[in-house]
Structure formats: structure tokens, C-alpha cells
Scaffold this active site. Structure first.
Site, PDB file in Angstrom:
ATOM      1  N   GLN A   8      16.343 101.332 -76.175  1.00 57.04           N
ATOM      2  CA  GLN A   8      16.555 102.700 -76.660  1.00 57.04           C
ATOM      3  C   GLN A   8      17.995 102.942 -77.098  1.00 57.04           C
ATOM      4  OE1 GLN A   8      16.162 106.456 -74.025  1.00 57.04           O
ATOM      5  NE2 GLN A   8      14.467 106.491 -75.476  1.00 57.04           N
ATOM      6  N   PHE A  54      13.436 119.335 -73.554  1.00 62.66           N
ATOM      7  CA  PHE A  54      13.920 117.979 -73.787  1.00 62.66           C
ATOM      8  C   PHE A  54      13.100 117.369 -74.928  1.00 62.66           C
ATOM      9  CE2 PHE A  54      16.724 114.943 -71.386  1.00 62.66           C
ATOM     10  CZ  PHE A  54      17.620 115.896 -70.914  1.00 62.66           C
ATOM     11  N   ASP A  67      20.885  92.060 -63.651  1.00 61.72           N
ATOM     12  CA  ASP A  67      20.786  91.061 -62.576  1.00 61.72           C
ATOM     13  C   ASP A  67      19.346  90.877 -62.085  1.00 61.72           C
ATOM     14  OD1 ASP A  67      23.384  91.991 -62.916  1.00 61.72           O
ATOM     15  OD2 ASP A  67      23.944  91.805 -60.821  1.00 61.72           O
ATOM     16  N   LEU A 105      27.855 109.041 -73.206  1.00 57.22           N
ATOM     17  CA  LEU A 105      26.688 109.872 -73.517  1.00 57.22           C
ATOM     18  C   LEU A 105      27.018 111.360 -73.547  1.00 57.22           C
ATOM     19  CD1 LEU A 105      23.465 109.669 -73.726  1.00 57.22           C
ATOM     20  CD2 LEU A 105      23.520 110.651 -71.459  1.00 57.22           C
ATOM     21  N   ARG A 114      11.187 105.712 -74.518  1.00 58.93           N
ATOM     22  CA  ARG A 114      11.135 106.592 -73.348  1.00 58.93           C
ATOM     23  C   ARG A 114      11.494 108.013 -73.742  1.00 58.93           C
ATOM     24  NH1 ARG A 114      15.023 108.700 -69.819  1.00 58.93           N
ATOM     25  NH2 ARG A 114      16.752 107.358 -70.460  1.00 58.93           N
ATOM     26  N   HIS A 160      20.274 106.043 -77.894  1.00 58.94           N
ATOM     27  CA  HIS A 160      20.295 107.492 -77.677  1.00 58.94           C
ATOM     28  C   HIS A 160      20.975 108.143 -78.878  1.00 58.94           C
ATOM     29  CE1 HIS A 160      21.186 111.382 -75.912  1.00 58.94           C
ATOM     30  NE2 HIS A 160      20.467 111.072 -74.842  1.00 58.94           N
ATOM     31  N   HIS A 196      21.352 102.785 -74.830  1.00 61.84           N
ATOM     32  CA  HIS A 196      21.276 103.683 -73.686  1.00 61.84           C
ATOM     33  C   HIS A 196      20.347 103.195 -72.585  1.00 61.84           C
ATOM     34  CE1 HIS A 196      21.281 107.437 -71.494  1.00 61.84           C
ATOM     35  NE2 HIS A 196      19.998 107.614 -71.680  1.00 61.84           N
ATOM     36  N   GLU A 241      21.055 114.816 -73.791  1.00 60.67           N
ATOM     37  CA  GLU A 241      20.037 115.477 -74.613  1.00 60.67           C
ATOM     38  C   GLU A 241      19.884 116.944 -74.200  1.00 60.67           C
ATOM     39  OE1 GLU A 241      16.702 112.942 -75.633  1.00 60.67           O
ATOM     40  OE2 GLU A 241      15.355 114.503 -74.939  1.00 60.67           O
ATOM     41  N   ARG A 278      13.529 110.273 -79.116  1.00 64.04           N
ATOM     42  CA  ARG A 278      14.854 109.672 -79.368  1.00 64.04           C
ATOM     43  C   ARG A 278      14.842 108.634 -80.482  1.00 64.04           C
ATOM     44  NH1 ARG A 278      16.991 109.151 -73.095  1.00 64.04           N
ATOM     45  NH2 ARG A 278      17.423 111.384 -72.908  1.00 64.04           N
TER      46      ARG A 278
HETATM   47  C1  LIG Z   1      24.782 108.446 -68.944  1.00 62.34           C
HETATM   48  C2  LIG Z   1      23.325 108.414 -68.588  1.00 62.34           C
HETATM   49  C3  LIG Z   1      22.629 109.597 -68.374  1.00 62.34           C
HETATM   50  C4  LIG Z   1      21.276 109.572 -68.044  1.00 62.34           C
HETATM   51  N1  LIG Z   1      20.616 110.758 -67.836  1.00 62.34           N
HETATM   52  C5  LIG Z   1      19.306 110.734 -67.506  1.00 62.34           C
HETATM   53  C6  LIG Z   1      18.599 111.951 -67.264  1.00 62.34           C
HETATM   54  O1  LIG Z   1      19.158 113.041 -67.333  1.00 62.34           O
HETATM   55  N2  LIG Z   1      17.290 111.868 -66.944  1.00 62.34           N
HETATM   56  C7  LIG Z   1      16.620 110.677 -66.850  1.00 62.34           C
HETATM   57  O2  LIG Z   1      15.434 110.670 -66.554  1.00 62.34           O
HETATM   58  N3  LIG Z   1      17.287 109.505 -67.055  1.00 62.34           N
HETATM   59  C8  LIG Z   1      18.596 109.506 -67.372  1.00 62.34           C
HETATM   60  N4  LIG Z   1      19.252 108.322 -67.578  1.00 62.34           N
HETATM   61  C9  LIG Z   1      18.593 107.060 -67.241  1.00 62.34           C
HETATM   62  C10 LIG Z   1      18.598 106.870 -65.729  1.00 62.34           C
HETATM   63  O3  LIG Z   1      19.797 107.398 -65.195  1.00 62.34           O
HETATM   64  C11 LIG Z   1      18.481 105.422 -65.284  1.00 62.34           C
HETATM   65  O4  LIG Z   1      17.473 104.789 -65.998  1.00 62.34           O
HETATM   66  C12 LIG Z   1      18.163 105.354 -63.804  1.00 62.34           C
HETATM   67  O5  LIG Z   1      19.084 106.134 -63.067  1.00 62.34           O
HETATM   68  C13 LIG Z   1      18.146 103.937 -63.284  1.00 62.34           C
HETATM   69  O6  LIG Z   1      18.003 103.994 -61.889  1.00 62.34           O
HETATM   70  P1  LIG Z   1      17.708 102.685 -61.049  1.00 62.34           P
HETATM   71  O7  LIG Z   1      17.552 103.118 -59.631  1.00 62.34           O
HETATM   72  O8  LIG Z   1      16.598 101.928 -61.660  1.00 62.34           O
HETATM   73  O9  LIG Z   1      19.023 101.798 -61.210  1.00 62.34           O
HETATM   74  P2  LIG Z   1      20.580 102.097 -60.957  1.00 62.34           P
HETATM   75  O10 LIG Z   1      20.873 103.491 -60.631  1.00 62.34           O
HETATM   76  O11 LIG Z   1      21.278 101.473 -62.118  1.00 62.34           O
HETATM   77  O12 LIG Z   1      20.881 101.272 -59.645  1.00 62.34           O
HETATM   78  C14 LIG Z   1      20.924  99.863 -59.644  1.00 62.34           C
HETATM   79  C15 LIG Z   1      21.335  99.408 -58.258  1.00 62.34           C
HETATM   80  O13 LIG Z   1      21.200  97.991 -58.192  1.00 62.34           O
HETATM   81  C16 LIG Z   1      22.360  97.446 -57.594  1.00 62.34           C
HETATM   82  N5  LIG Z   1      22.488  96.065 -58.072  1.00 62.34           N
HETATM   83  C17 LIG Z   1      22.375  95.616 -59.333  1.00 62.34           C
HETATM   84  N6  LIG Z   1      22.539  94.276 -59.356  1.00 62.34           N
HETATM   85  C18 LIG Z   1      22.755  93.884 -58.082  1.00 62.34           C
HETATM   86  C19 LIG Z   1      23.008  92.640 -57.463  1.00 62.34           C
HETATM   87  N7  LIG Z   1      23.110  91.486 -58.156  1.00 62.34           N
HETATM   88  N8  LIG Z   1      23.183  92.612 -56.125  1.00 62.34           N
HETATM   89  C20 LIG Z   1      23.124  93.752 -55.375  1.00 62.34           C
HETATM   90  N9  LIG Z   1      22.905  94.973 -55.919  1.00 62.34           N
HETATM   91  C21 LIG Z   1      22.721  95.018 -57.250  1.00 62.34           C
HETATM   92  C22 LIG Z   1      23.482  98.378 -58.035  1.00 62.34           C
HETATM   93  O14 LIG Z   1      24.591  98.278 -57.179  1.00 62.34           O
HETATM   94  C23 LIG Z   1      22.774  99.725 -57.909  1.00 62.34           C
HETATM   95  O15 LIG Z   1      22.819 100.162 -56.562  1.00 62.34           O
HETATM   96  C24 LIG Z   1      20.602 108.339 -67.931  1.00 62.34           C
HETATM   97  C25 LIG Z   1      21.291 107.152 -68.149  1.00 62.34           C
HETATM   98  C26 LIG Z   1      22.631 107.186 -68.501  1.00 62.34           C
HETATM   99  C27 LIG Z   1      23.320 105.905 -68.802  1.00 62.34           C
END
Ligand SMILES: Cc1cc2nc3c(=O)[nH]c(=O)nc-3n(C[C@H](O)[C@H](O)[C@H](O)COP(=O)(O)OP(=O)(O)OC[C@H]3O[C@@H](n4cnc5c(N)ncnc54)[C@H](O)[C@@H]3O)c2cc1C
Length: 563
Positions: free
Chosen positions: A229, A113, A210, A241, A377, A231, A342, A244, A275
Site C-alpha cells: 500500500q 475514513f 523479521d 504520514l 487495505r 498511502h 505505508h 487519512e 487508498r
Molecule cells: C504512521 C502510521 C499510522 C497508522 N495509522 C493507522 C490507523 O490510524 N489505523 C489503522 O488501522 N492502522 C494504522 N496504521 C497501520 C497500523 O499501525 C499497523 O499496521 C499496526 O499497528 C501493526 O501492528 P502489529 O502489532 O502487527 O506490529 P507492530 O506494532 O509493528 O509491532 C511489531 C512488534 O514486533 C517486534 N519485533 C519485530 N521483529 C522482532 C524480532 N526480530 N525480535 C523481537 N521482536 C521483534 C517489535 O519490537 C514490535 O514489538 C498506521 C501505520 C503507520 C505507519
């Protein structure tokens, strides 16, 4: 009124990992999500998760790569924690059922990566986030006696007591429109990032900042918000996306002359530089007239260099994405991509246990800024961040709950939020639609607060964001009902995104240097003497207030960054 030791807002990887840790530590837990948990944005994570599990690797090397990737803005104490705890966390995931890809010897396979000095990304084809999220969801079901789920509940505000402690939230049941107060000894925000403040973005529609905005509104500082970031490989058509992992498997980047231009920008790491470096290189090629496509706004990603069998096995999702969204079979021809929004490195400022300066309020995952990513990142470090700091926040909050009694109930915030929702629903047509304002916000951020920035553009962006904030006061929606009224939630989310966007623009204007994802064409050099510090943004009555905090340096002194 529901009351719990630990209330977690968000059921992506950070939220579910926090819930599991808090439940295992003996706390009563509630986990709330505005969508069904397995539809959280973490499900989209594709390429993998970093950990120094190869016997010839070492977490110090992972930590150094992360510090360098951050352009020396990451806090090294937090980075050391994340990288040293990574191997145990990944093995834990494996033991609870995540089906990581194995090599011919039966060992966990690792892929290359960006910005990493060796292969250290564990993966499940290109559906790693989905694989981990489903396993955590299943594991959490085991704790049904102490973990209550509030699925499709939308948090509208955090609640503070008279001493400023966070003691719960107000929320709306999306299915019925009913409002409820939730009391809690601790609240953990795990609400994800704010990518929807940009258009296009790789982020799902629900990623609207939020948690960042709710924390900011009750006085929690935001940190590193200027670091957004882009991407390097997102589809020209719609910003989707292309992981990577494709470049990790050997895909190359080509300009209109068929040149592998990364030779000029990062001769050692080529397409696998960090990136920010690759996105800037692509954008430079495009701006200097060497882009591809009818208007020259793209770059070719050539995946045909990867053996077809391997692509079909390890990159099968992007094969589908190429076919479905660009009409391109990536196993046979190059696909047009360009840099796209991204991830946000910034977020709610926390310590290494996820605690914010507001007592009782924690944050973990993309909503938070520990800061392990600093100015940029590394790919596959976000899933790690969500799990390590989600777990630590869950454990710490459970421990803190032991010494506390349940806070008394108070419906004052509930009343205010109900009035706010009623007032949105009853607005007459006349102002702009919520969706129009959102589009202008996204286009503005993508034009002026993107790969390259300058004072003039950022000032313009700030003016527009402030005008859009005023326009939200009269913005109207179509749906006046109570059942699944996504329209009204969209109006509330727009307010959250505007808070995030303003903090980003203000911080980007403030940082008069180029570092990581922030490249200021009017200040093109990194300036450690003046800017080796975090920018913290806090809400005050007159608007965002800027302060600074030091970067923690442990073992790695800042040096020139070359790939
Ligand atoms: C297409 C894509 C591919 C990626 N691939 C990778 C990868 O391979 N490796 C890597 O390390 N990172 C990757 N990333 C980044 C990574 O996926 C995210 O940064 C990470 O999953 C975020 O996780 P999280 O638990 O912080 O939030 P999220 O998974 O976004 O979860 C947020 C949660 O909060 C809840 N929520 C939000 N607002 C409210 C509200 N007002 N009330 C109640 N609930 C709410 C939502 O319902 C959800 O359950 C990728 C990102 C993208 C976009």
C-alpha cells in the site's frame, strides 16, 4: 531455558492482544520485543479503528466496504469474522480504559475514513494506536504471575523439531549480547510489517520484516506479497504520514491548477475513495505535469477547509508534524504531500485463528495475511485486524497448548545463530556497508515496485535485489561490541528485508493484471478469469516458488469497483 505454553514475538497491538487473550485462557505466556513494547510501531497509528457501532450501521456494510476495498481479493469468511467481531472488540477496549473521543451527546464519536460507506472510525484524536497500546500494556501487567516479558530481546530464528513443528526460538538479549533458546508449545509471530524495505516509508526503523522472513525460512508460505500500500498523504520531505483522518475531517487534495482533481477519478467519494485509487490519481497528476512544488513531484493537501478549532482538537499530531518536519502550519496553508509506502497487505499465510501451515506456528497483525485486506487495505482496518486476529491467535494457541507436553530443549539453532552473528561482527572492511545496501534496496523498491509497475521495471528490481543479497555476505559494520549492538541487528534485519523484497517482486511479476495496489501498466485491466486467486510464495533451495490458492467468496460476487 525459558519454556512457555505460548511464546509471542512482538509486543505491538497484535502481540499484546494475543498475550492478554492467552493469559486469560490460562496459558503461561512469554512476550518478546526487540524494543520496549510501547515503542512498537503500533504507537504511531493515528486516525482510528473501524467498527459498525453506530445504530444505523451494520457489520455487513463494513464487510462489503472491506471486500470492495480489497478489490475482491480479500477472503470473505475472514472479513466477515473481523467486521462482525469489531463492535465487541472496540467496546471491550473502551471498557478497559481506552479514552475514545466522544461527541456532544457523550456517545463514542466516529469519523469518516476512505472507502467506507458511512462514518465508522472510532478514534482518540490522532494518537489512537498509542492510546490502545498503553492500555493493553497496563492490562497485561495484571497477569505478571503468568506472563513473562522479554523486552529488548531480538529473535534471530524459529526452531523446529524433527517433525517440522515450531517449538521455540533463538534470541539475543540486546542489552548484553547474550544468546538464549526459548522453548514453547506454540509461537505466535506478531512482528509487524516490512516497510523499511522501501525508502521513504511511513514505517519506523524497526519495521524490517523479521517475522515474515523467519517464517518463510522454515517453509511457511507468504501470501499477497505483491500488494504493497502506498498511502496518499505522506510528506514530500521525508515520507512521514499525514493521517487519512485529515481527509476524513474534510481536507481536500489540489493540483497545481488548484483543481480538486479527485472529481475526475472518484466523483462520488472524492478524497475518501480507497487508498489505491487516491494514490494512483495523485501519481497520474504528478506524471502528467500537474504536480506542485519546485519539481512538480507533490500534491497539495488543504487542511484549512477544516475548522481550525476542530483541527487543533482532533488532528493535533499532524499540526505538529507539519510544523516540525515541513515548516508548514496546516491550519493556515496547504501542505505538500505525495503517495508513499505505508503498509503491506501480504504476509505469512494464516487461517482465521492465526494458524499457519507449520504446526505450532501462528501469526497475527501486519506480519500475517489472513487475508482481510486482499489487494488494498481500508484505512483504520489494520488496528482492527491486529486486535481481532491477535486475540483469536492467543486463544487458539492457549487451547492447543493444553494437550501438549513441553518440547525438549535443543541449542543447535542457537549455536548456528551465534556463529552467524560472530561472522558478521568479524567481517573486514572491504565490501559495502550494511546501510548502503539498505538504501539501494529501499530506492529500488520505491522506483520499480511502487504505485505503477511493469515487467521491465520489476525484472530490473529482481536483478538488483538478487545482487544485493549476494553483497550482504560481505557487508560490514562498525560496532564490534556486545552491549546494544544495533549495527549487528541491522545486518540481520537487512537479510530479512531482502527476503521480503524478493517475495514482493516475484509475486508482482507473477500477477499479470491490475488489481488493488498492484497496477501493471502492461496489464492495465483487472482479469478475474485468470487472476482472482492468491499468489503464495514459498522458499525452496533454488529461490522463491510460486503457487496459487483460491479466494474465498461468501456473499459478494466480484463486480466493477467504482467510488
Ligand atoms: C504512521 C502510521 C499510522 C497508522 N495509522 C493507522 C490507523 O490510524 N489505523 C489503522 O488501522 N492502522 C494504522 N496504521 C497501520 C497500523 O499501525 C499497523 O499496521 C499496526 O499497528 C501493526 O501492528 P502489529 O502489532 O502487527 O506490529 P507492530 O506494532 O509493528 O509491532 C511489531 C512488534 O514486533 C517486534 N519485533 C519485530 N521483529 C522482532 C524480532 N526480530 N525480535 C523481537 N521482536 C521483534 C517489535 O519490537 C514490535 O514489538 C498506521 C501505520 C503507520 C505507519
Amino acid at each position: 531455558m525459558p519454556a512457555h505454553d505460548v511464546l509471542i514475538i512482538g509486543a505491538g497491538l497484535a502481540g499484546q492482544r494475543a498475550a492478554l487473550a492467552a493469559a486469560q485462557a490460562g496459558a503461561t505466556v512469554a512476550i518478546m520485543s526487540k524494543v520496549h513494547p510501547v515503542r512498537s510501531h503500533s504507537v504511531a497509528a493515528a486516525g482510528g479503528i473501524n467498527a459498525a457501532i453506530n445504530i444505523s450501521d451494520d457489520w455487513h456494510s463494513h464487510a462489503y466496504d472491506t471486500v470492495k476495498g480489497s478489490d475482491f481479493l480479500g477472503d470473505q469468511d475472514a472479513i466477515e469474522i473481523m467486521c462482525s467481531e469489531a463492535p465487541t472488540e472496540v467496546m471491550h477496549l473502551e471498557h478497559i480504559g481506552v479514552t475514545f473521543h466522544r461527541n456532544a451527546k457523550g456517545e463514542l464519536d466516529l469519523r469518516a475514513f476512505g472507502g467506507a460507506s458511512m462514518k465508522r472510525t472510532a478514534y482518540v484524536a490522532d494518537i489512537t494506536g498509542q492510546a490502545i497500546l498503553h492500555v493493553l500494556y497496563e492490562q497485561l501487567l495484571k497477569h505478571h504471575d503468568t506472563v513473562d516479558r522479554f523486552e529488548e530481546w531480538f529473535t534471530t530464528s524459529l526452531i523446529q523439531d524433527a517433525d517440522g513443528r515450531c517449538v521455540g526460538v533463538a534470541a539475543r538479549d540486546v542489552r548484553s549480547g547474550r544468546m538464549e533458546t526459548f522453548a514453547a508449545k506454540n509461537v505466535i509471530l506478531a512482528c509487524g510489517g516490512a516497510g523499511q524495505a522501501y525508502r521513504p516509508t511511513t514505517n519506523a526503523l524497526i519495521v524490517t520484516g523479521d517475522g515474515i522472513a523467519m517464517a518463510y525460512r522454515i517453509g511457511a508460505p507468504l501470501m499477497d506479497m505483491e500488494m504493497v500500500q502506498y498511502h496518499p498523504t505522506t510528506l514530500v520531505e521525508n515520507g512521514l504520514l499525514i493521517t487519512e483522518g485529515a481527509r476524513g475531517e474534510g481536507a481536500t487534495l489540489l493540483n497545481c491548477d488548484g483543481e480538486r482533481f479527485m472529481e475526475k477519478y472518484a466523483p462520488n467519494k472524492m478524497e475518501l475513495a480507497s487508498r489505491d485509487v487516491v494514490s494512483r490519481a495523485e501519481q497520474t497528476e504528478i506524471l502528467e505535469g500537474r504536480g506542485v512544488g519546485a519539481d512538480g513531484s507533490g500534491i497539495y493537501l488543504d487542511v484549512t477547509t477544516v475548522p481550525r478549532k476542530r483541527t487543533l482538537e482532533a488532528l493535533r499530531e499532524i499540526v505538529n508534524i507539519g510544523k516540525d518536519f515541513a515548516g508548514v502550519d496546516i491550519t493556515r496553508e496547504p501542505i505538500m504531500i505525495r503517495p508513499g509506502q505505508h503498509y503491506i497487505m501480504g504476509g505469512v499465510k494464516t487461517d482465521a485463528n492465526g494458524a499457519t501451515p507449520i504446526e505450532g506456528l501462528y501469526a497475527a497483525g501486519e506480519v500475517a495475511c489472513v487475508s482481510v485486506h486482499g489487494g488494498n487495505r481500508l484505512g483504520a482496518n489494520s488496528l482492527l485486524d491486529t486486535l481481532i486476529f491477535g486475540r483469536r491467535a492467543g486463544e487458539h494457541a492457549a487451547e492447543r497448548a493444553k494437550g501438549l507436553s513441553m518440547p525438549p530443549s535443543d541449542d543447535e539453532q542457537l549455536r548456528r545463530d551465534s556463529e552467524m552473528i560472530d561472522s558478521i561482527i568479524s567481517r573486514e572492511r572491504g565490501g559495502r556497508r550494511v546501510s548502503e545496501i539498505k538504501e539501494e534496496l529501499g530506492d529500488t523498491m520505491n522506483q520499480y515496485v511502487a504505485v505503477y509497475r511493469d515487467h521491465e521495471g520489476l525484472t530490473k528490481a529482481h536483478e538488483i535485489v538478487r545482487r544485493l543479497r549476494e553483497e550482504t555476505d560481505t557487508a560490514w559494520i562498525d560496532d564490534r561490541g556486545t552491549v546494544f549492538n544495533q549495527d549487528v541487528l541491522g545486518a540481520i534485519e537487512l537479510g530479512y528485508m531482502i527476503d521480503c523484497a524478493e517475495a514482493t517482486v516475484v509475486a508482482a511479476l507473477e500477477r499479470q493484471e491490475s488489481r488493488g495496489a498492484q497496477f501493471r501498466t502492461d496489464f492495465p485491466e483487472r482479469n478475474d478469469d485468470e487472476w482472482l486467486k492468491h499468489i503464495d510464495i514459498s522458499a525452496n533451495g533454488a529461490g522463491p516458488e510460486v503457487t496459487y490458492s483460491p479466494v474465498t467468496i461468501t456473499q459478494w460476487q466480484p463486480e466493477e469497483r467504482k467510488y
